[in-house]
Design an enzyme around this catalytic site. Sequence first.
Site, PDB file in Angstrom:
ATOM      1  N   ASP A 163       0.844  -1.190   0.000  1.00 14.86           N
ATOM      2  CA  ASP A 163       0.000   0.000   0.000  1.00 14.86           C
ATOM      3  C   ASP A 163       0.889   1.254   0.000  1.00 14.86           C
ATOM      4  O   ASP A 163       1.711   1.442   0.910  1.00 14.86           O
ATOM      5  CB  ASP A 163      -0.887  -0.029   1.257  1.00 14.86           C
ATOM      6  CG  ASP A 163      -1.970   1.025   1.217  1.00 14.86           C
ATOM      7  OD1 ASP A 163      -1.732   2.125   0.676  1.00 14.86           O
ATOM      8  OD2 ASP A 163      -3.064   0.738   1.735  1.00 14.86           O
ATOM      9  N   ASN A 168       2.104   7.988  -8.268  1.00 16.98           N
ATOM     10  CA  ASN A 168       0.908   8.059  -9.108  1.00 16.98           C
ATOM     11  C   ASN A 168      -0.330   7.463  -8.448  1.00 16.98           C
ATOM     12  O   ASN A 168      -1.452   7.771  -8.846  1.00 16.98           O
ATOM     13  CB  ASN A 168       1.236   7.308 -10.424  1.00 16.98           C
ATOM     14  CG  ASN A 168       0.010   6.892 -11.189  1.00 16.98           C
ATOM     15  OD1 ASN A 168      -0.616   7.711 -11.877  1.00 16.98           O
ATOM     16  ND2 ASN A 168      -0.375   5.617 -11.074  1.00 16.98           N
ATOM     17  N   TYR A 201     -18.264  19.851  -9.992  1.00 18.55           N
ATOM     18  CA  TYR A 201     -19.051  19.956  -8.755  1.00 18.55           C
ATOM     19  C   TYR A 201     -19.394  18.620  -8.109  1.00 18.55           C
ATOM     20  O   TYR A 201     -19.824  18.582  -6.962  1.00 18.55           O
ATOM     21  CB  TYR A 201     -20.296  20.818  -8.986  1.00 18.55           C
ATOM     22  CG  TYR A 201     -21.473  20.081  -9.576  1.00 18.55           C
ATOM     23  CD1 TYR A 201     -21.499  19.722 -10.913  1.00 18.55           C
ATOM     24  CD2 TYR A 201     -22.565  19.743  -8.778  1.00 18.55           C
ATOM     25  CE1 TYR A 201     -22.569  19.056 -11.448  1.00 18.55           C
ATOM     26  CE2 TYR A 201     -23.644  19.070  -9.305  1.00 18.55           C
ATOM     27  CZ  TYR A 201     -23.645  18.729 -10.639  1.00 18.55           C
ATOM     28  OH  TYR A 201     -24.703  18.057 -11.166  1.00 18.55           O
TER      29      TYR A 201
HETATM   30  N1  NAP Z   1      -7.721   8.795 -15.319  1.00 14.74           N
HETATM   31  C1  NAP Z   1      -7.755  10.105 -15.426  1.00 14.74           C
HETATM   32  O1  NAP Z   1      -8.481  10.644 -16.282  1.00 14.74           O
HETATM   33  C2  NAP Z   1      -6.893  10.953 -14.533  1.00 14.74           C
HETATM   34  C3  NAP Z   1      -6.824  12.343 -14.786  1.00 14.74           C
HETATM   35  C4  NAP Z   1      -6.031  13.127 -13.956  1.00 14.74           C
HETATM   36  C5  NAP Z   1      -5.308  12.547 -12.919  1.00 14.74           C
HETATM   37  N2  NAP Z   1      -5.422  11.191 -12.699  1.00 14.74           N
HETATM   38  C6  NAP Z   1      -4.642  10.628 -11.587  1.00 14.74           C
HETATM   39  O2  NAP Z   1      -3.777   9.625 -12.109  1.00 14.74           O
HETATM   40  C7  NAP Z   1      -3.554   8.617 -11.135  1.00 14.74           C
HETATM   41  C8  NAP Z   1      -3.862   7.250 -11.737  1.00 14.74           C
HETATM   42  O3  NAP Z   1      -5.242   7.249 -12.122  1.00 14.74           O
HETATM   43  P1  NAP Z   1      -5.853   6.064 -12.997  1.00 14.74           P
HETATM   44  O4  NAP Z   1      -6.968   6.664 -13.734  1.00 14.74           O
HETATM   45  O5  NAP Z   1      -4.773   5.360 -13.722  1.00 14.74           O
HETATM   46  O6  NAP Z   1      -6.445   5.125 -11.843  1.00 14.74           O
HETATM   47  P2  NAP Z   1      -6.787   3.550 -11.883  1.00 14.74           P
HETATM   48  O7  NAP Z   1      -7.024   3.100 -13.269  1.00 14.74           O
HETATM   49  O8  NAP Z   1      -7.860   3.392 -10.869  1.00 14.74           O
HETATM   50  O9  NAP Z   1      -5.445   2.846 -11.346  1.00 14.74           O
HETATM   51  C9  NAP Z   1      -5.023   3.108 -10.036  1.00 14.74           C
HETATM   52  C10 NAP Z   1      -3.737   2.345  -9.757  1.00 14.74           C
HETATM   53  O10 NAP Z   1      -3.287   2.703  -8.444  1.00 14.74           O
HETATM   54  C11 NAP Z   1      -3.203   1.525  -7.622  1.00 14.74           C
HETATM   55  N3  NAP Z   1      -3.527   1.929  -6.264  1.00 14.74           N
HETATM   56  C12 NAP Z   1      -4.650   2.532  -5.802  1.00 14.74           C
HETATM   57  N4  NAP Z   1      -4.555   2.754  -4.491  1.00 14.74           N
HETATM   58  C13 NAP Z   1      -3.326   2.289  -4.105  1.00 14.74           C
HETATM   59  C14 NAP Z   1      -2.639   2.236  -2.878  1.00 14.74           C
HETATM   60  N5  NAP Z   1      -3.186   2.694  -1.745  1.00 14.74           N
HETATM   61  N6  NAP Z   1      -1.395   1.693  -2.839  1.00 14.74           N
HETATM   62  C15 NAP Z   1      -0.827   1.218  -3.974  1.00 14.74           C
HETATM   63  N7  NAP Z   1      -1.425   1.250  -5.162  1.00 14.74           N
HETATM   64  C16 NAP Z   1      -2.663   1.776  -5.231  1.00 14.74           C
HETATM   65  C17 NAP Z   1      -4.182   0.540  -8.265  1.00 14.74           C
HETATM   66  O11 NAP Z   1      -3.866  -0.826  -7.968  1.00 14.74           O
HETATM   67  P3  NAP Z   1      -4.455  -1.581  -6.657  1.00 14.74           P
HETATM   68  O12 NAP Z   1      -5.872  -1.083  -6.471  1.00 14.74           O
HETATM   69  O13 NAP Z   1      -4.343  -3.033  -6.980  1.00 14.74           O
HETATM   70  O14 NAP Z   1      -3.543  -1.183  -5.521  1.00 14.74           O
HETATM   71  C18 NAP Z   1      -3.911   0.841  -9.745  1.00 14.74           C
HETATM   72  O15 NAP Z   1      -2.692   0.231 -10.143  1.00 14.74           O
HETATM   73  C19 NAP Z   1      -4.436   8.974  -9.946  1.00 14.74           C
HETATM   74  O16 NAP Z   1      -3.648   9.639  -8.980  1.00 14.74           O
HETATM   75  C20 NAP Z   1      -5.470   9.902 -10.546  1.00 14.74           C
HETATM   76  O17 NAP Z   1      -6.050  10.778  -9.615  1.00 14.74           O
HETATM   77  C21 NAP Z   1      -6.177  10.392 -13.474  1.00 14.74           C
END
Ligand code: NAP
Length: 261
Positions: free
Chosen positions: A59, A81, A150
């Site tokens: 984690d 990330n 929002y």
């Molecule tokens: N997608 C977008 O449009 C977008 C836009 C702007 C910013 N972001 C940011 O980009 C980042 C990645 O987003 P995403 O869209 O790729 O999310 P995602 O598809 O939900 O993937 C999240 C990843 O983080 C891991 N994770 C979550 N909580 C964790 C923890 N406590 N410890 C270790 N690993 C953890 C998950 O694996 P496990 O659950 O197996 O641990 C997974 O590998 C985030 O910070 C998000 O806020 C995303």
Amino acid sequence: MTRMDLQGRRVLITGGSAGLGRAIAEAALGRGADVTVIARGAARLAEVARLGARVLAGDATDAAFMDASVRETQPDVLILNAGAPLAMGQIDELDFEDFSTNWNVDAKAGLAGIQAAFRAPMATGSRVLVMSSGAAMVLSAAHIPNQSLYLSGGYVGAKYMLWFMAHNANAVSERRGLGIHFQVLAPTQLMAGTQLGLNVASAYADLKGVTPEAYLQQRYGPPLTPSHLGEQVADILSDPRYRSGVAYGLTVGGAPVGLDT
Ligand SMILES: NC(=O)c1ccc[n+]([C@@H]2O[C@H](COP(=O)([O-])OP(=O)(O)OC[C@H]3O[C@@H](n4cnc5c(N)ncnc54)[C@H](OP(=O)(O)O)[C@@H]3O)[C@@H](O)[C@H]2O)c1
């Protein structure tokens, strides 16, 4: 710049088993980096292991685990990330637990990772990239109206906090003469190509009675894909022009855009 600049460099990525983290891992692997991925779920970690990454199950909000991971892998680049899915809802509906979801995961994991970088400490010249969001620009960018966020509760605050934390960490790195450079990644569009992005787009799209894809097209125009974003992060790490700035917007246009220094 040469596309070989990541060759052999050690890159540690939290949340690298899915979505944007996995896309960044794939781009870094494609350029010859020695990539280690942190996440909790074993099945998706096994998938990135098959692509050639090393994996550490744990984690990212756990400070002791992050300390041990940074000490063990000695990364040249640490990418913070990991982020939680958003609890979508209006401010007059969410309870504090839901409202603070991203404070307790994204911001907490950011702090654990930044402190791990200082405790190790990472080597002079190393870099820590913190994943924020274009949503954090809401009060400073006219093209992001408040109304478009929002339902996103405390997410925007968590992502703004991470941005500030990178600046704060640079001040400490300088004061301590450590030479660790902290930088901010701000995807400028929501992406349906990740679970998190799809969930957020679906919540806003439902209110308009359109599909998530139609909502995103209306809101942003051409889509930004995770793989395109992964290549831009690899460019930031390879190209000396992106070495010294602090925050970079990741855009559909292809080249990262400097946001602050
Ligand atoms: N997608 C977008 O449009 C977008 C836009 C702007 C910013 N972001 C940011 O980009 C980042 C990645 O987003 P995403 O869209 O790729 O999310 P995602 O598809 O939900 O993937 C999240 C990843 O983080 C891991 N994770 C979550 N909580 C964790 C923890 N406590 N410890 C270790 N690993 C953890 C998950 O694996 P496990 O659950 O197996 O641990 C997974 O590998 C985030 O910070 C998000 O806020 C995303």
